[in-house]
Write a protein that holds these residues in place. Sequence first.
Motif, PDB file in Angstrom:
ATOM      1  N   UNK A  99       0.807  -1.210   0.000  1.00 37.88           N
ATOM      2  CA  UNK A  99       0.000   0.000   0.000  1.00 37.88           C
ATOM      3  C   UNK A  99       0.844   1.266   0.000  1.00 37.88           C
ATOM      4  N   UNK A 100       0.238   2.350  -0.474  1.00 35.13           N
ATOM      5  CA  UNK A 100       0.874   3.669  -0.456  1.00 35.13           C
ATOM      6  C   UNK A 100      -0.074   4.639   0.246  1.00 35.13           C
ATOM      7  N   UNK A 101       0.459   5.806   0.625  1.00 36.01           N
ATOM      8  CA  UNK A 101      -0.379   6.810   1.266  1.00 36.01           C
ATOM      9  C   UNK A 101      -0.863   6.396   2.638  1.00 36.01           C
ATOM     10  N   UNK A 102      -0.054   5.627   3.364  1.00 37.73           N
ATOM     11  CA  UNK A 102      -0.431   5.148   4.696  1.00 37.73           C
ATOM     12  C   UNK A 102       0.255   6.005   5.764  1.00 37.73           C
ATOM     13  N   UNK A 103      -0.347   6.041   6.973  1.00 34.28           N
ATOM     14  CA  UNK A 103       0.376   6.604   8.112  1.00 34.28           C
ATOM     15  C   UNK A 103       1.468   5.622   8.485  1.00 34.28           C
ATOM     16  N   UNK A 104       1.075   4.512   9.068  1.00 35.09           N
ATOM     17  CA  UNK A 104       1.893   3.306   9.170  1.00 35.09           C
ATOM     18  C   UNK A 104       0.928   2.150   9.350  1.00 35.09           C
ATOM     19  N   UNK A 105       1.041   1.087   8.539  1.00 33.98           N
ATOM     20  CA  UNK A 105       0.027   0.020   8.545  1.00 33.98           C
ATOM     21  C   UNK A 105       0.027  -0.766   9.857  1.00 33.98           C
ATOM     22  N   UNK A 106      -1.099  -0.743  10.550  1.00 35.47           N
ATOM     23  CA  UNK A 106      -1.220  -1.464  11.810  1.00 35.47           C
ATOM     24  C   UNK A 106      -1.014  -2.958  11.615  1.00 35.47           C
ATOM     25  N   UNK A 107      -1.458  -3.497  10.478  1.00 31.36           N
ATOM     26  CA  UNK A 107      -1.325  -4.936  10.242  1.00 31.36           C
ATOM     27  C   UNK A 107       0.137  -5.360  10.187  1.00 31.36           C
ATOM     28  N   UNK A 108       1.033  -4.465   9.814  1.00 32.16           N
ATOM     29  CA  UNK A 108       2.464  -4.781   9.830  1.00 32.16           C
ATOM     30  C   UNK A 108       2.934  -4.983  11.268  1.00 32.16           C
TER      31      UNK A 108
END
Length: 373
Positions: free
Chosen positions: A274-283
Amino acid sequence: MRIAMLCHRYLPHIGGVEIVVKHLASELARQHEVSVIAGALPREQRVSHEDSVKVHRLAALDLSDRFGIPYPLPLGPGMKGALDAVRNADVIHVHGSLYLTSAVAAAIARRREIPLIVTEHVGLVPYRRSALNALQRFAWRSVGDFVAGAASALVACGDRVARWMRDRYPRTPVHLVPNGVDCKRFCPLDDTRRLRARDTFGLPRNRTLALFVGRQSEKKNAKAVLEIPRDHFDLVVCGSERRVQADGVLDVGTLPYERMADLLGCVDFLVHAGVGEGFPLVVQESLACGVPVVLLWDPGYAPVIDRDAIRACDTLEQFRAEVLSLAVDHGAREKLRRMSRDYAERRWSWTATAAEYLRVYQSAVVQPDGAIA
């Protein structure tokens, strides 16, 4: 302290913001009075108490969600109680600057001189379609600037959004507060539990499994992930009702959040393009489960995670190559698996995240005599 927290949707609707609000509200409610106000499907409209949090689910009309742009418009019963919770709060905290509920909360905050905290999770998201970009810019000028302009403080969970907000709103304090992770719920599964979980989801026991999690949105880059050859692994997709039918693709649809720990724990690695994320919680949750991650890198992630904690890729071409490499390299996956859990435990917790938010609240909620509410 009385805290009114507003977001576009709330669990059981699945999404990163919904999950963040759930954890943050529950943690703050250990010592404070917390109300959550969110849009919901008409059949879900109700007021309930969950983990000491008072949740106002307002029946909402959402015509754009099917296009990957959720924008619920609350209507009908329950509005008075929800607005009372906002008006009587010591601090108002909205998640997302562009929603109608955020604009209403900002207007109340201005009128009643209640401190407003705005967490912006994504900022200005780059889309391929110029019409979407133009619509976003209009939304920021017409709604976002009004909401952020009323804020006592702005918060981001990733550095890209934090820098963007500092440039756009130089007079307002901007705080970088990474999300936490529930390391008790999200934890590694032993071999027996992993196989049992695979059976529960209808996944093959003896294949290498990569997991893609994301709603139906252009910025998630699902198409690029699906185009990666799957000779040596199967791809599990989750997060939307895509109904993908292709060789080597296992579509589990949209799952309740309570089942995500088992799904993450039973796969071999996570792929996130994904792009345009804050920081992916799923990571973060994947690493807590001891699951390696192949991540399309954004420089804004750097304050939240070290590049060597995951397989970081600067382009989709590199991303494709890393997925193919990790799929056949059991030794590399095991090495990453061992370090992932330790990294998550050392770096993230919802207790620490809530404490940081509380400091932001307290800096804004100062009484005339100098005391803190």
